[in-house]
Design a protein around this motif. Sequence first.
Motif, short mmCIF file in Angstrom:
data_model
loop_
_atom_site.label_atom_id
_atom_site.label_comp_id
_atom_site.label_asym_id
_atom_site.label_seq_id
_atom_site.Cartn_x
_atom_site.Cartn_y
_atom_site.Cartn_z
N ARG A 93 4.49 -7.74 -9.79
CA ARG A 93 4.33 -6.35 -10.22
C ARG A 93 3.34 -5.69 -9.28
NH1 ARG A 93 1.04 -3.45 -14.02
NH2 ARG A 93 2.24 -1.78 -14.98
N ILE A 94 3.88 -5.09 -8.22
CA ILE A 94 3.02 -4.46 -7.24
C ILE A 94 2.67 -3.05 -7.73
CG2 ILE A 94 2.80 -3.74 -4.82
CD1 ILE A 94 5.11 -5.68 -4.16
N ILE A 95 1.41 -2.82 -7.96
CA ILE A 95 0.97 -1.48 -8.33
C ILE A 95 0.78 -0.72 -7.03
CG2 ILE A 95 -0.73 -0.13 -9.62
CD1 ILE A 95 -1.24 -2.51 -11.35
N GLU A 126 -2.36 1.43 -3.59
CA GLU A 126 -3.42 0.91 -2.72
C GLU A 126 -3.37 1.60 -1.36
OE1 GLU A 126 -5.58 -1.42 -4.42
OE2 GLU A 126 -4.32 -0.21 -5.73
N PRO A 127 -4.50 1.60 -0.68
CA PRO A 127 -4.60 2.33 0.58
C PRO A 127 -3.50 1.98 1.59
CG PRO A 127 -6.74 1.46 -0.06
CD PRO A 127 -5.75 0.92 -1.04
N HIS A 157 -0.43 1.35 1.06
CA HIS A 157 0.91 1.73 0.62
C HIS A 157 1.31 3.11 1.14
CE1 HIS A 157 0.36 -1.30 -2.88
NE2 HIS A 157 1.09 -1.84 -1.94
N TRP A 196 -4.46 10.22 -0.96
CA TRP A 196 -4.79 10.72 -2.29
C TRP A 196 -6.12 10.16 -2.79
CZ3 TRP A 196 -2.14 14.75 -4.15
CH2 TRP A 196 -0.87 15.01 -3.62
N TRP A 197 -6.09 9.34 -3.82
CA TRP A 197 -7.30 8.92 -4.50
C TRP A 197 -7.65 7.48 -4.16
CZ3 TRP A 197 -8.74 13.46 -5.78
CH2 TRP A 197 -7.81 14.41 -6.12
N PRO A 198 -8.78 7.02 -4.62
CA PRO A 198 -9.08 5.60 -4.42
C PRO A 198 -7.99 4.72 -5.07
CG PRO A 198 -11.03 6.79 -5.14
CD PRO A 198 -9.89 7.73 -5.28
N ALA A 199 -8.03 3.46 -4.71
CA ALA A 199 -7.06 2.49 -5.23
C ALA A 199 -6.92 2.59 -6.74
CB ALA A 199 -7.51 1.07 -4.86
N GLY A 200 -5.71 2.45 -7.21
CA GLY A 200 -5.48 2.33 -8.64
C GLY A 200 -5.26 3.62 -9.39
N HIS A 201 -5.29 4.74 -8.69
CA HIS A 201 -5.16 6.02 -9.38
C HIS A 201 -3.76 6.58 -9.14
CE1 HIS A 201 -9.47 5.34 -9.20
NE2 HIS A 201 -9.60 6.15 -10.22
N GLY A 202 -2.90 6.36 -10.10
CA GLY A 202 -1.46 6.61 -9.95
C GLY A 202 -1.08 8.06 -9.71
N LEU A 203 0.07 8.20 -9.08
CA LEU A 203 0.62 9.52 -8.82
C LEU A 203 1.68 9.85 -9.86
CD1 LEU A 203 0.91 9.34 -4.93
CD2 LEU A 203 -1.04 10.01 -6.34
N GLY A 204 2.19 11.09 -9.79
CA GLY A 204 3.19 11.53 -10.76
C GLY A 204 4.45 12.02 -10.07
#
Lengths: 391, 391, 391, 391
Positions: free
Chosen positions: B312-314, B317-318, B320, B326-334
């Motif tokens: 399960r690749i989230i 991460e930078p 990707h 966008w934001w630091p690692a882990g902050h999902g997009l929409g």
Amino acid sequence: RATLGVGMVGYAFMGAAHSQGWRVAPRFFDLPLDPRMVAVAGRTASGVREAAARLGWQDSTTDWRTLLTRDDVDLVDVCTPGNTHAEIAIAALEAGKHVLCEKPLANSVAEAEAMAAAAKRAAASGVHAMVGFTYRRVPAIALARQLVAEGRIGTVRHVRAQYLQDWIADADAPLSWRLDKAQAGSGALGDIGAHVVDLAQHLTGELITGVSGMLETFVDERPVAAASSGLHATAGTERGPVTVDDAAIFTARLSGGGLASFEATRFAWGRKNALRIEINGSLGSLAFDFEDMNVLHFYDARDDARVAGFRRIIVTEPGHPYVGAWWPAGHGLGYEHGFVHQVVDLVRALGENRAPEPTFADGLQVQRVLAAVEDSAAHSSTWTPIQTGGR
Amino acid sequence: RATLGVGMVGYAFMGAAHSQGWRVAPRFFDLPLDPRMVAVAGRTASGVREAAARLGWQDSTTDWRTLLTRDDVDLVDVCTPGNTHAEIAIAALEAGKHVLCEKPLANSVAEAEAMAAAAKRAAASGVHAMVGFTYRRVPAIALARQLVAEGRIGTVRHVRAQYLQDWIADADAPLSWRLDKAQAGSGALGDIGAHVVDLAQHLTGELITGVSGMLETFVDERPVAAASSGLHATAGTERGPVTVDDAAIFTARLSGGGLASFEATRFAWGRKNALRIEINGSLGSLAFDFEDMNVLHFYDARDDARVAGFRRIIVTEPGHPYVGAWWPAGHGLGYEHGFVHQVVDLVRALGENRAPEPTFADGLQVQRVLAAVEDSAAHSSTWTPIQTGGR
Amino acid sequence: RATLGVGMVGYAFMGAAHSQGWRVAPRFFDLPLDPRMVAVAGRTASGVREAAARLGWQDSTTDWRTLLTRDDVDLVDVCTPGNTHAEIAIAALEAGKHVLCEKPLANSVAEAEAMAAAAKRAAASGVHAMVGFTYRRVPAIALARQLVAEGRIGTVRHVRAQYLQDWIADADAPLSWRLDKAQAGSGALGDIGAHVVDLAQHLTGELITGVSGMLETFVDERPVAAASSGLHATAGTERGPVTVDDAAIFTARLSGGGLASFEATRFAWGRKNALRIEINGSLGSLAFDFEDMNVLHFYDARDDARVAGFRRIIVTEPGHPYVGAWWPAGHGLGYEHGFVHQVVDLVRALGENRAPEPTFADGLQVQRVLAAVEDSAAHSSTWTPIQTGGR
Amino acid sequence: RATLGVGMVGYAFMGAAHSQGWRVAPRFFDLPLDPRMVAVAGRTASGVREAAARLGWQDSTTDWRTLLTRDDVDLVDVCTPGNTHAEIAIAALEAGKHVLCEKPLANSVAEAEAMAAAAKRAAASGVHAMVGFTYRRVPAIALARQLVAEGRIGTVRHVRAQYLQDWIADADAPLSWRLDKAQAGSGALGDIGAHVVDLAQHLTGELITGVSGMLETFVDERPVAAASSGLHATAGTERGPVTVDDAAIFTARLSGGGLASFEATRFAWGRKNALRIEINGSLGSLAFDFEDMNVLHFYDARDDARVAGFRRIIVTEPGHPYVGAWWPAGHGLGYEHGFVHQVVDLVRALGENRAPEPTFADGLQVQRVLAAVEDSAAHSSTWTPIQTGGR
């Protein structure tokens, strides 16, 4: 309580699973008849003797016909490859023995028709036949059937059914009898596709009326197996032809007007036993994946939209089908429990002189679908209607 | 830094999404050209004026043709229903304006061919055209494409692609232009099926060479909408006919020999935007579901079997695709970030005088697949080959 | 419509996120005041100038105090490290400017108390202060709060809250200001633990009355960062001390009698931004994980037991909090949308002369919890009550 | 092959599970000794006679002491409530019988110490004792232990362990012996908390060195059960006191320096048997949830960051612990298989004259942790160290 003497033919994967069913069912469920594991039949004397001891059968034989003449055998349980089903099952029924036959019912529609006819004749004298689509007896599937039958999802609009495995995705995995058309009849289509075809019809309570399909063999030559055990075998140096399909996909129409899509493959890396079925109706949806077999997902369109969502029902509660006989709430069951439940349902039907389900007619209907897929695939995916009368 | 004057036609759902793309892209990404939101065109003066203010366009017009004569407009962004795409896009290209055109490219193959031909002519003089399959620009999808292109899953054997929604599963949901063949061209097939057809071809790098399909309209009459906003409308008392498909299913063959199955439906209760695609190759598998859009599942068959499993690749991460801006690692997009990335890719291509992708030829190819599905469905699912040359 | 002039202090990660909030909110939401991005303040002239251009501020300054004297600034938005919050926020309030202050409110209870007192004084003259716990404004969290407030899960018995990240799980990840007690106040506890403390109190509508905690620094020396950007930095050759906690765990009692457990760590490999909160009440349960941020899981104990299960509510439907202003159903939002919603809620409160929430008093209460955890950890996890009066 | 005569005491939930273990293990696994189900002991003659027939024991008795004098009994399997464990187990060991004792080992540390001492004395003459923490033998857990032991996740930094159920979340669920301190010793803490304490220590290979805890009884009076069966009972009209904890939460320190948090509750609506454990190490992470018991999640920090993600390992493959003896790949196991594996491991150890694990010393260590939690909870969560020597 009367006894039910059982004679089993075949003792490989399915034989072991059926034996577990016969042994365990009476420990957890009240049964109207007392099953006795009388004898197991197999081709090699030493093998079948060893199997009898290991699996719990009182006797063994290298001639399955002897089971038919024994007074202490009331039922014959057929666990052999598909090419032998018709001969054994028909002979047993004609000998007045009930029959439980592994799926697919046969390797051809003609054989299946003969079997269904034999079952019909036998039924007239109270001798019953059943085909072993055990996934019907996974509690989550049984609950899904209840919900559809109660109208909880309304009219069925979509079925999407897949059975994905990866056990021969490696091109160097060795040949086994399951890859030989003469013995297995077909490949992924008959082996695992048959399960999802049966489930789609069983869960919806509808029949498939036509299909358009494709078959594919991705790897047409493989190492001959030097030794095998269960589904696993060790590769030798020789190579032999794969004569069955590796994968099948098809679209279908349901008798109620819904659309269905099916896929069966042994080439889906990472999917170990992903028997998945999702049904969308006019009032809700259901989804199941055998890789998480104790769970049923249910969407109720009548829930308030703000808090509606697929419910992850953990089907391990006392009110769920089959579950109350086992452990306290929350203690999940496994693959083999379906075989225990199959024995329970079969013995209860026999005890009440009811026809157990799925019948050979149900098995024949599945066979017709599989044959239609093969026909369609052989004719550029042309639409192929399926005879549904006389069932 | 040179500017890129943009004129947009249409300001509904897609117009709002494109506007967000144009506004936001320069805030997070370094772009070789500076986009200017020059003017938006729409049919009603008050509506388009209000939209210009709300969406951030400097000017508005009720005549899209005026955009073509403005010197400060370098690119025309077409966000209207499909029946108007060909006329606007071809005129814009012929006026020397770059074009971004929403999908599906057109409502017919003939229109799409004319558009592709116009794009080819325009390209000779450095004027470029692109079609808006934005899901390609979801980071998880972009990562999937990288992995396939790098050979991480080997030869493609299976694609199973579904786009499941439920927004008109309720039989009383009102009519909208999307249910009118004259405007929308087709229903679920062209609206959402087009996305999964494009993704299947894009992700595999292969083309679909033939299909066998079925279409269905489950609810053929609906209340006429009294008022509408976005995809949602309020029902009135009159009823009108639904002239497009509610659902489409089809099987397909890929140019590399793999099997594919597709489904597009607006009748899958509980599935809100389930654009799902799974690809099984000879060395691994990938799976994606837009309902969990920041995640890509990847199975690497070369992992040690004991610890192999879908990862399960989230995809936040930078390293990707797109994510680092966008934001630091882990902050999902929409959802809308795809439109921002579309602007980024488009502007970068234009800045380097490269043809942006997907091209109108790609859009035409998707159109051919959709048309073949309709043909097949109209002829009992007969196998319908797809012309792939000249792309 | 009156304008709301905004001056922002700081332009790193939080400054960029807040800027996106100010820019985007008016494009999608009707606001009673028209926000103007007047000026941004930062320490280095070139940096702040570049940031103003990139982030969309009309002006820039190296002296935040100048924001306080400008008539066109009505609100100061504080996005600096925690050690500067008190000074800036109090000065702004005393200058009659509304304040939005990033969390945690301050680096000490004393500072937070001074800030809360200043906010109370300012409120008397209609000047308002708000602290930026943006996760409250994720639609799934807002829906959870609605359900608790409506009594849908009954009396709260359990809260289990975790905020798990892995961005410094690698012992060679470089130092950043977030690992320096002088600037950051605390480590995982204040940075991410503050969020789950606020959410636990906000979602339950209760206060934490006491804690027993432990802190740990697993890696107490790291490479000094040669360069940094956002949360990411490049390691140099020198090493420096980590002076904050890497992880915090604590148990707590809620004012309603429930039990709660908390964990905040940056050392959970594979967890990228796993802000998880689960609440069990006497009538149901709720569960959320930011790694799947558009989803809320809800178990309703009043559902018929046979079909009860956690509902996976995809919080992207028109009836869900904040969602209607965005896209059609099913089109998920991302991390930054919380900052847009924060602007919306803040501007609406100011427009109606209401106190926006969370207030500085709420921020102070969180600070008291964090301080109690530190006290407890410094005294062998001894139970440490928390003053809840005067809020 | 020598026989191993087994006498079992108690025949309720655990007695049924152990019986299934004894019956089934020899059917699937090669065992060095041949287990014989000699006799079962219980308090009521009719009940124990019926149980013997149903569960497969050759004989029954109302006096467990008679098992100790039978030559055909080599091992006593203790499945009674905790308050009787010490007496039975010590007497059995002193009579030269091997002992398998259900968890928790005893209701007090003093009893557990006496049992561990008795086990130590017995071991000197080749008589062995084992405590029944069966979750160790779930294949996914066994695989997790292998990975930790091989160093695949490095140094342990975090353990978060929860055992969440909801079977008495309803305040009107009736009393059972499990809610009576005199019989059960403790509530959620000893019943289910014991499992996660054992797993945390077993999986990490470390000991818990101190704790800070809280206990809570949410519902202190319940209807007296009119009749009971398994964990389920029917409520009568009288009410009686609940004398055990409904829930326990505690933090802990591991001997290797890591932080751990624990929770055990029967009040988490919707969680049916959520035994969850997550371990974060310096090189990776592991996560398990019994509600999806055939799956282990593994994050390997050494994977390339671009494609790193928790791997969903479906622990049903031939190379996984215990699995090869059962079905082909992909066919999941259930709850009771842990009891089969327990018999396998026990009989193999006895066959090789090795001490089976977990030992009574392991059980004592768990007991010390549980007692420390109770002590801490009784003293305002004060930090309570745990003696780890002499194990």
